[in-house]
Design a protein around this motif. Structure first.
Motif, short mmCIF file in Angstrom:
data_model
loop_
_atom_site.label_atom_id
_atom_site.label_comp_id
_atom_site.label_asym_id
_atom_site.label_seq_id
_atom_site.Cartn_x
_atom_site.Cartn_y
_atom_site.Cartn_z
N GLU A 8 35.85 10.69 -8.03
CA GLU A 8 35.19 11.91 -8.49
C GLU A 8 36.12 13.12 -8.39
OE1 GLU A 8 31.78 12.14 -5.98
OE2 GLU A 8 30.67 10.60 -7.08
N HIS A 9 36.36 13.75 -9.54
CA HIS A 9 37.12 15.01 -9.62
C HIS A 9 38.46 14.92 -8.88
CE1 HIS A 9 33.49 16.64 -11.35
NE2 HIS A 9 32.80 16.33 -10.26
N ALA A 61 47.91 10.95 -0.83
CA ALA A 61 46.77 11.79 -0.44
C ALA A 61 46.52 12.81 -1.55
CB ALA A 61 47.06 12.50 0.87
N PRO A 62 45.42 12.70 -2.26
CA PRO A 62 45.11 13.65 -3.33
C PRO A 62 44.82 15.04 -2.77
CG PRO A 62 43.79 11.65 -3.50
CD PRO A 62 44.41 11.64 -2.15
N GLN A 63 44.96 16.05 -3.63
CA GLN A 63 44.65 17.42 -3.21
C GLN A 63 43.15 17.69 -3.26
OE1 GLN A 63 47.44 16.90 -5.07
NE2 GLN A 63 48.96 17.65 -3.62
N GLU A 64 42.48 17.15 -4.27
CA GLU A 64 41.07 17.44 -4.47
C GLU A 64 40.32 16.18 -4.89
OE1 GLU A 64 40.54 20.55 -7.29
OE2 GLU A 64 41.93 21.93 -6.30
N GLY A 65 38.99 16.22 -4.68
CA GLY A 65 38.13 15.14 -5.15
C GLY A 65 37.74 14.17 -4.06
N GLY A 66 37.05 13.12 -4.45
CA GLY A 66 36.61 12.09 -3.52
C GLY A 66 36.81 10.71 -4.11
N ILE A 67 37.09 9.74 -3.25
CA ILE A 67 37.22 8.35 -3.67
C ILE A 67 36.25 7.55 -2.80
CG2 ILE A 67 38.76 6.37 -3.96
CD1 ILE A 67 41.09 8.35 -4.08
N TRP A 68 35.10 7.25 -3.34
CA TRP A 68 34.04 6.60 -2.59
C TRP A 68 34.07 5.09 -2.81
CZ3 TRP A 68 31.36 9.45 0.82
CH2 TRP A 68 31.42 10.83 0.67
N TYR A 69 34.19 4.36 -1.70
CA TYR A 69 34.26 2.90 -1.75
C TYR A 69 33.10 2.31 -0.95
CZ TYR A 69 35.79 -1.82 -0.52
OH TYR A 69 35.83 -3.17 -0.31
N ASN A 70 32.41 1.36 -1.54
CA ASN A 70 31.27 0.71 -0.89
C ASN A 70 31.77 -0.48 -0.09
OD1 ASN A 70 28.75 -0.11 -0.11
ND2 ASN A 70 28.04 -0.66 -2.15
N SER A 71 32.12 -0.23 1.16
CA SER A 71 32.74 -1.22 2.03
C SER A 71 31.71 -2.17 2.64
CB SER A 71 33.51 -0.53 3.15
OG SER A 71 33.87 -1.43 4.17
#
Length: 239
Positions: A8-9, A61-71
């Motif tokens: 996301e973003h 490491a990104p500057q902005e946004g989210g990386i959501w993982y369903n672990s």
């Protein structure tokens, strides 16, 4: 099917210190991936395809946004904010990565590398030995090389070993960086067979490719990296 990954973003820039410049590579990347899907990413060299994978794998490491993982272990987790210990666990047990380049301990044999990959998953020694042997045979690595150090391997042999080390774990999420880049046609077919097997088992995959023919009938969706963004490519049969 539930989402296993949601980017996301996402934005990522690199700083060239000696020139005092900042280069924006990714701009507001958004993509949701469902369990069992295979997402293909194409684009020109230097367009940022690999940067997307490395952000998901937490190499960058990104500057902005989210990386959501369903672990399976941690539930829904933002990989950008996960602890180092969590990232190490996920790399060992849930998220695989196939690079074009082999980066391993120099004094470990090909056999030992694949066996260790299985042992990391918590399996017993005998099971790990059997799985390592099956994988080495599948990729037709000469048995005389099994007890050799990969530093002596050709580029194609190193890539086959890299793929074998990742796929033998049957990860929940597998990231592929040009997995057929330096392989001959027969070796490409071996990779394709294993990808198809993992798809049947429910593994989710995201890969970058230049070989569009290889991707045919494999990917559920294809995106092209253009001007720092992912653009969905509508299949010809739907145009």
């Amino acid at each position: 099917m539930e989402e296993i990954l949601a980017v996301e973003h996402l934005s990522k820039s690199f700083t060239i210190h000696n020139l005092g410049k900042q280069i924006e590579v990714l701009r507001d990347i958004n993509i949701a991936v469902k369990e069992g899907e295979f997402i293909g990413i194409t684009g020109k060299s230097g367009s940022g395809k690999l940067t997307v994978l490395k952000c998901v794998y937490r190499t960058y490491a990104p500057q902005e946004g989210g990386i959501w993982y369903n672990s399976k272990e941690f539930g829904l987790i933002n990989l950008m904010k996960a602890s180092d210990r969590q990232v190490i666990y996920l790399r060992k047990h849930e998220i695989g990565y196939v690079s074009q380049f082999l980066n391993v301990m120099p004094r470990t044999t090909a056999w030992g590398l694949i066996k260790q990959a299985v042992l990391e998953m918590g399996h017993e020694e005998n099971y790990a030995k059997r799985e390592a042997e099956k994988m080495l045979k599948h990729f037709e690595l000469d048995s005389g090389l099994w007890d050799s150090y990969p530093v002596t391997f050709s580029g194609g042999e190193k890539l086959r070993l890299n793929i074998a080390m990742a796929m033998v774990k049957h990860p929940r999420l597998l990231l592929l960086d040009e997995p057929t880049a330096s392989l001959d046609f027969a070796s490409k077919l071996k990779v394709k067979e294993l990808i198809e097997q993992l798809i049947k088992e429910g593994t989710t995959m995201m890969g970058i490719f230049h070989d569009l023919e290889f991707m045919a009938n494999l990917c559920n969706r294809r995106y092209e990296m253009s001007d720092g963004k992912l653009v969905y490519i509508i299949p010809k049969n739907l145009q």
